[in-house]
Design a protein around this motif. Structure first.
Motif, PDB file in Angstrom:
ATOM      1  N   ILE A   1       0.920  -0.997  -0.076  1.00  0.00           N
ATOM      2  CA  ILE A   1       0.040  -0.081   0.108  1.00  0.00           C
ATOM      3  C   ILE A   1       1.061   1.441   0.200  1.00  0.00           C
ATOM      4  O   ILE A   1       0.354   2.321  -0.764  1.00  0.00           O
ATOM      5  N   ASP A   2       1.970   1.387   0.912  1.00  0.00           N
ATOM      6  CA  ASP A   2       2.740   2.441   0.807  1.00  0.00           C
ATOM      7  C   ASP A   2       4.041   2.189   0.052  1.00  0.00           C
ATOM      8  O   ASP A   2       4.615   1.127  -0.056  1.00  0.00           O
ATOM      9  N   GLU A   3       4.849   3.339   0.043  1.00  0.00           N
ATOM     10  CA  GLU A   3       6.295   3.253  -0.745  1.00  0.00           C
ATOM     11  C   GLU A   3       7.223   2.498   0.080  1.00  0.00           C
ATOM     12  O   GLU A   3       8.000   1.687  -0.479  1.00  0.00           O
ATOM     13  N   ALA A   4       7.179   2.444   1.497  1.00  0.00           N
ATOM     14  CA  ALA A   4       8.118   1.868   2.390  1.00  0.00           C
ATOM     15  C   ALA A   4       7.689   0.270   2.317  1.00  0.00           C
ATOM     16  O   ALA A   4       8.599  -0.156   3.059  1.00  0.00           O
ATOM     17  N   LYS A   5       6.783   0.108   1.721  1.00  0.00           N
ATOM     18  CA  LYS A   5       6.215  -1.289   1.900  1.00  0.00           C
ATOM     19  C   LYS A   5       6.113  -2.126   3.310  1.00  0.00           C
ATOM     20  O   LYS A   5       6.374  -3.157   3.480  1.00  0.00           O
ATOM     21  N   THR A   6       5.630  -1.358   4.059  1.00  0.00           N
ATOM     22  CA  THR A   6       5.322  -1.630   5.501  1.00  0.00           C
ATOM     23  C   THR A   6       3.911  -2.157   5.687  1.00  0.00           C
ATOM     24  O   THR A   6       3.458  -2.912   6.595  1.00  0.00           O
ATOM     25  N   LYS A   7       3.191  -1.577   4.646  1.00  0.00           N
ATOM     26  CA  LYS A   7       1.621  -1.972   4.867  1.00  0.00           C
ATOM     27  C   LYS A   7       1.340  -2.689   3.522  1.00  0.00           C
ATOM     28  O   LYS A   7       1.564  -2.443   2.298  1.00  0.00           O
ATOM     29  N   PHE A   8       0.585  -3.841   3.726  1.00  0.00           N
ATOM     30  CA  PHE A   8       0.341  -4.692   2.574  1.00  0.00           C
ATOM     31  C   PHE A   8      -0.889  -5.626   2.753  1.00  0.00           C
ATOM     32  O   PHE A   8      -1.362  -5.806   3.806  1.00  0.00           O
ATOM     33  N   ASN A   9      -1.336  -6.124   1.585  1.00  0.00           N
ATOM     34  CA  ASN A   9      -2.225  -6.928   1.697  1.00  0.00           C
ATOM     35  C   ASN A   9      -1.713  -8.300   1.047  1.00  0.00           C
ATOM     36  O   ASN A   9      -1.367  -8.374  -0.120  1.00  0.00           O
ATOM     37  N   VAL A  10      -2.205  -9.616   1.430  1.00  0.00           N
ATOM     38  CA  VAL A  10      -1.627 -10.980   0.862  1.00  0.00           C
ATOM     39  C   VAL A  10      -2.792 -11.467   0.259  1.00  0.00           C
ATOM     40  O   VAL A  10      -3.804 -11.739   0.987  1.00  0.00           O
ATOM     41  N   ILE A  11      -2.947 -11.556  -1.226  1.00  0.00           N
ATOM     42  CA  ILE A  11      -4.108 -12.232  -1.916  1.00  0.00           C
ATOM     43  C   ILE A  11      -3.746 -13.543  -2.233  1.00  0.00           C
ATOM     44  O   ILE A  11      -2.511 -13.864  -2.836  1.00  0.00           O
ATOM     45  N   LEU A  12      -4.429 -14.417  -2.040  1.00  0.00           N
ATOM     46  CA  LEU A  12      -4.432 -16.013  -2.627  1.00  0.00           C
ATOM     47  C   LEU A  12      -5.468 -16.169  -3.638  1.00  0.00           C
ATOM     48  O   LEU A  12      -6.508 -16.031  -3.335  1.00  0.00           O
TER      49      LEU A  12
END
Lengths: 177, 159
Positions: free
Chosen positions: B91-102
């Motif tokens: 979600i963010d540039e720093a790649k600390t926020k994310f969602n894992v999609i299966l």
């Protein structure tokens, strides 16, 4: 005397609101019940208690503080946009039901409030997030909210029965003076 | 809170006769909602799914080809592992926020398995999308997964 009255009511509201925020934050740490968005809503116990002990205005204040701080503490501030309007409308309906109807019990009032809450919450969520597909969750959420509203209502009823009247009588006495 | 009403609650039983009317109305409303849900939901299979952030398309996945087409603007924010059927959307540039999609191209389903959105991770508990009526929404990340119907988008997306 008016100041003393306000201070006492504010104190009761603050204590109950703090308990509501704790319940709200703790509940947000757990996964949802069966479907997303469904939870027991135990924090509403304290908001309803605020209404019965301090009055209408204080319960709305307590609810506002609970929703804002609860969203902040639970790290999910986005819930504010749909849980705030739904909470306000649901509480308003609960208060109207209590004030305007005769002999409707606290659990029934709480159940109606809980169902209204999920209705508004679901609709606002669908509109704000442009995900009208979530309307399909409404029947399930309404069903779950019936049970959660009933649980909250029964808890409030038994708490009102068990909490010593002295606490409430003091307030009533001050209201008259 | 006036004393009369307070005393009334104290003397009340947990339920009153009037509650019957209240619960009957609620019962009718809920049953009506379920009936409407049954009649209004005509579901059909999905051909794929697309991921959006703030209503901007991030990627599109076609079950037939099993290939994800990632939008140019999001190439740095999407990590796809075809071996384990996993897509990570940052979600963010720093790649600390994310969602894992299966995703499961054989059974044509998609779900969120993990997220940094909130402690309760509501989106990870949303039902899998297995037909054209499903949707998964992660409110804190404004990430949305939508099924693709008959018409896969023809937007200029590169993989």
């Amino acid at each position: 005397m008016k100041n003393a009255l306000s201070i006492k009511k504010i104190t009761i509201t603050a204590i109950l609101t703090a308990l509501a925020i704790i319940a709200f934050t703790l509940e947000s740490l757990f996964p949802p019940i069966i479907i997303p968005g469904a939870k027991l809503g135990l924090s509403n116990i304290f908001i309803l208690l605020t209404f019965f002990t301090a009055g209408t205005l204080y319960s709305f204040l307590g609810l506002t503080v609970k929703v804002i701080l609860g969203s902040l503490f639970s790290g999910n501030f986005s819930t504010l946009m749909y849980s705030f309007p739904s909470g306000i409308i649901a509480l308003a309906i609960e208060i109207l039901l209590f004030e305007k109807t005769e002999n409707v019990s606290v659990p029934a009032i709480s159940t109606v409030g809980s169902v209204v809450n999920v209705f508004i919450q679901n609709l606002v969520f669908c509109l704000v997030t442009s995900t009208l597909e979530y309307i399909s969750f409404l029947p399930y959420l309404a069903l779950i909210s019936t049970f959660s509203g009933l649980t909250v209502g029964l808890t409030v009823y038994f708490l009102l029965k068990k909490i010593p009247s002295k606490m409430f009588f003091t307030i009533i006495k001050e209201e008259k003076s | 809170m006036d004393r009369v009403k307070f005393e009334k609650i104290k003397s009340q039983k947990p339920f009153s006769k009037k509650d019957f009317l209240v619960f009957t109305i609620l019962f009718i409303v809920i049953i009506t909602l379920f009936i409407l849900l049954i009649f209004l939901s005509s579901k059909s299979p999905t051909k794929g799914f697309k991921v959006l952030i703030d209503n901007e398309q991030v990627l599109e996945f076609d079950y037939k080809t099993s290939i994800a087409k990632v939008d140019d603007a999001y190439k740095d924010k999407v990590l796809i592992d075809y071996d384990v059927n996993k897509i990570i959307v940052y979600i963010d540039e720093a790649k600390t926020k994310f969602n894992v999609i299966l995703f499961d191209a054989i059974n044509k389903t998609v779900e969120i398995s993990d997220s940094t959105c909130s402690p309760s991770k509501d989106c990870a508990y949303m039902p899998k999308i297995s037909d054209d009526k499903g949707v998964i929404y992660c409110a804190p990340h404004a990430l949305k997964i939508l099924p693709l119907g008959d018409n896969l988008s023809n937007s200029p997306i590169t993989g």
